[in-house]
Scaffold this active site. Structure first.
Site, PDB file in Angstrom:
ATOM      1  N   ASN A 176       0.952  -1.295   0.048  1.00 18.24           N
ATOM      2  CA  ASN A 176       0.079   0.245   0.086  1.00 18.24           C
ATOM      3  C   ASN A 176       0.715   1.267  -0.066  1.00 18.24           C
ATOM      4  OD1 ASN A 176      -1.812   1.989   0.455  1.00 18.24           O
ATOM      5  ND2 ASN A 176      -2.479   1.280   2.587  1.00 18.24           N
ATOM      6  N   TRP A 177       0.922   1.936  -1.218  1.00 15.86           N
ATOM      7  CA  TRP A 177       1.872   3.041  -1.269  1.00 15.86           C
ATOM      8  C   TRP A 177       1.359   4.252  -0.686  1.00 15.86           C
ATOM      9  CZ3 TRP A 177       4.067   2.803  -6.886  1.00 15.86           C
ATOM     10  CH2 TRP A 177       4.886   1.421  -7.129  1.00 15.86           C
ATOM     11  N   LYS A 178       0.085   4.373  -0.299  1.00 18.07           N
ATOM     12  CA  LYS A 178      -0.602   5.547   0.386  1.00 18.07           C
ATOM     13  C   LYS A 178      -0.385   6.535  -0.650  1.00 18.07           C
ATOM     14  CE  LYS A 178      -0.062   3.245   4.779  1.00 18.07           C
ATOM     15  NZ  LYS A 178       0.331   3.179   5.974  1.00 18.07           N
ATOM     16  N   HIS A 223      -9.144   0.939   5.243  1.00 17.84           N
ATOM     17  CA  HIS A 223      -7.808   1.193   5.702  1.00 17.84           C
ATOM     18  C   HIS A 223      -7.976   2.054   6.948  1.00 17.84           C
ATOM     19  CE1 HIS A 223      -3.857   2.312   6.658  1.00 17.84           C
ATOM     20  NE2 HIS A 223      -3.301   1.304   6.077  1.00 17.84           N
ATOM     21  N   GLU A 261      -6.274   4.553   7.973  1.00 14.18           N
ATOM     22  CA  GLU A 261      -6.072   6.112   7.561  1.00 14.18           C
ATOM     23  C   GLU A 261      -7.575   6.652   7.035  1.00 14.18           C
ATOM     24  OE1 GLU A 261      -2.613   5.407   5.529  1.00 14.18           O
ATOM     25  OE2 GLU A 261      -1.584   4.843   7.560  1.00 14.18           O
ATOM     26  N   GLU A 284      -4.730  -5.076  10.672  1.00 16.19           N
ATOM     27  CA  GLU A 284      -3.643  -3.962  10.687  1.00 16.19           C
ATOM     28  C   GLU A 284      -4.047  -3.351  12.172  1.00 16.19           C
ATOM     29  OE1 GLU A 284      -1.951  -2.793   6.942  1.00 16.19           O
ATOM     30  OE2 GLU A 284      -3.742  -1.610   6.962  1.00 16.19           O
ATOM     31  N   GLY A 313       3.165   1.940  10.744  1.00 11.48           N
ATOM     32  CA  GLY A 313       4.014   2.971  10.621  1.00 11.48           C
ATOM     33  C   GLY A 313       4.723   3.435  12.042  1.00 11.48           C
ATOM     34  N   SER A 329       3.978  -2.230  10.195  1.00  7.51           N
ATOM     35  CA  SER A 329       5.433  -2.324  10.375  1.00  7.51           C
ATOM     36  C   SER A 329       6.092  -3.642  10.016  1.00  7.51           C
ATOM     37  CB  SER A 329       6.093  -2.000  11.830  1.00  7.51           C
ATOM     38  OG  SER A 329       5.538  -0.650  12.001  1.00  7.51           O
ATOM     39  N   GLY A 344       3.197  -1.032   4.126  1.00  7.38           N
ATOM     40  CA  GLY A 344       3.329   0.227   3.888  1.00  7.38           C
ATOM     41  C   GLY A 344       4.655   0.961   3.466  1.00  7.38           C
ATOM     42  N   GLY A 345       5.375   1.280   4.556  1.00 11.60           N
ATOM     43  CA  GLY A 345       6.488   1.657   4.363  1.00 11.60           C
ATOM     44  C   GLY A 345       7.588   0.940   3.556  1.00 11.60           C
TER      45      GLY A 345
END
Ligand code: 13P
Length: 254
Positions: free
Chosen positions: A9-11, A98, A100, A170, A176, A216, A237-238
């Site tokens: 997920n590149w956000k 998600h 976010e 998640e 993150g 993470s 993510g990251g």
């Protein structure tokens, strides 16, 4: 038989050119990897999906997803994308729920349920994200919270709908933050989720649904988390923004 999946997920990151370059580098990094029966899914920013598909869609081992989708067919919803718009560019997978989106865009269970129904009515596969906040875990309410999240958004579905559902647990406190759930915490929750699906549907549906862990995940912890029997891969993510790291995480499911 359920599949192992690594999804990135590149956000809200990367321009069009950066997105194309990253997919090309990931593709090269995994070129000698036998992906077997597993799946790799990447969710770039929606405005870049078309360009990514056109430029690097020839590596059929990588599938693409939207990060979000609206519940309506079309209409006056400024800034949104619909199922038909996604399908029009060849996208048949979307993230829904998600944390976010839930936190920053106030997406609640009523709205998420509508999105789920809209995606399934359009034959769009869903990576459905959910998970508890830190205070829920500290007060030992995580199982109840997760049960309610699933009950209110997914448990009205028919058995046959579940072939288009991927679950992504998640925990919000792990997203993150560098604070990963331990493999044991992930396994406990994933087994609980699978059991809930079995109770509300049946063993076949439960055994066939892939349940991903997100929060993470890194090359250093992926293998151990993914080795747990009910963890079928990860939503990243990251680390999905770094070709080498993402490739290492993919190798952890192969
Ligand atoms: P991180 O891997 O950066 O913790 O993000 C996880 C996530 O939110 C994926 O959807």
């Amino acid at each position: 038989m359920r599949k192992k999946i690594v999804a990135g997920n590149w956000k809200m990151n990367l321009t069009k050119d950066e997105s194309i370059k990253l997919v090309k580098t990931i593709s090269t990094e995994i070129q000698n990897q036998n992906i077997k029966n597993n799946r790799i899914i990447i969710a770039p920013v929606s405005i870049n999906l078309h360009a990514v598909l056109n430029n690097v869609g020839n590596d059929k081992r990588i599938e693409y997803a939207s990060q979000n989708m609206h519940f309506a067919n079309n209409g006056a919803f400024t800034g949104e994308v619909s199922a038909s718009i996604l399908k029009g560019i060849g996208i048949y997978i979307t993230l829904i729920g998600h944390s976010e989106r839930r936190v920053y865009f106030n997406e609640d269970t009523v709205l998420l349920k509508k999105k789920v129904d809209q995606a399934l009515n359009n034959n769009i596969e869903i990576i459905f994200c959910f998970g508890e906040e830190l205070e829920d875990r500290e007060s030992k309410n995580q199982l109840k919270i997760v049960e309610n999240q699933l009950k209110n958004t997914l448990f009205h579905l028919k058995d046959s709908d579940w072939k288009n559902i991927i679950l992504a647990y998640e925990p919000v406190w792990a997203i993150g933050t560098g604070m990963t759930a331990s493999p044991e915490q992930a396994q406990e929750m994933h087994a609980f989720i699978r059991n809930l699906v079995a109770k509300n549907y049946n063993e076949t549906v439960a055994e066939n649904v892939s349940i991903l862990y997100g929060g993470s995940v890194k090359p250093t912890n992926a293998k151990e988390i993914f080795s747990k029997p009910d963890v079928d891969g990860g939503l990243i993510g990251g680390a999905a923004l770094k070709a080498k790291d993402f490739a290492e995480i993919i190798k952890a499911i192969c």
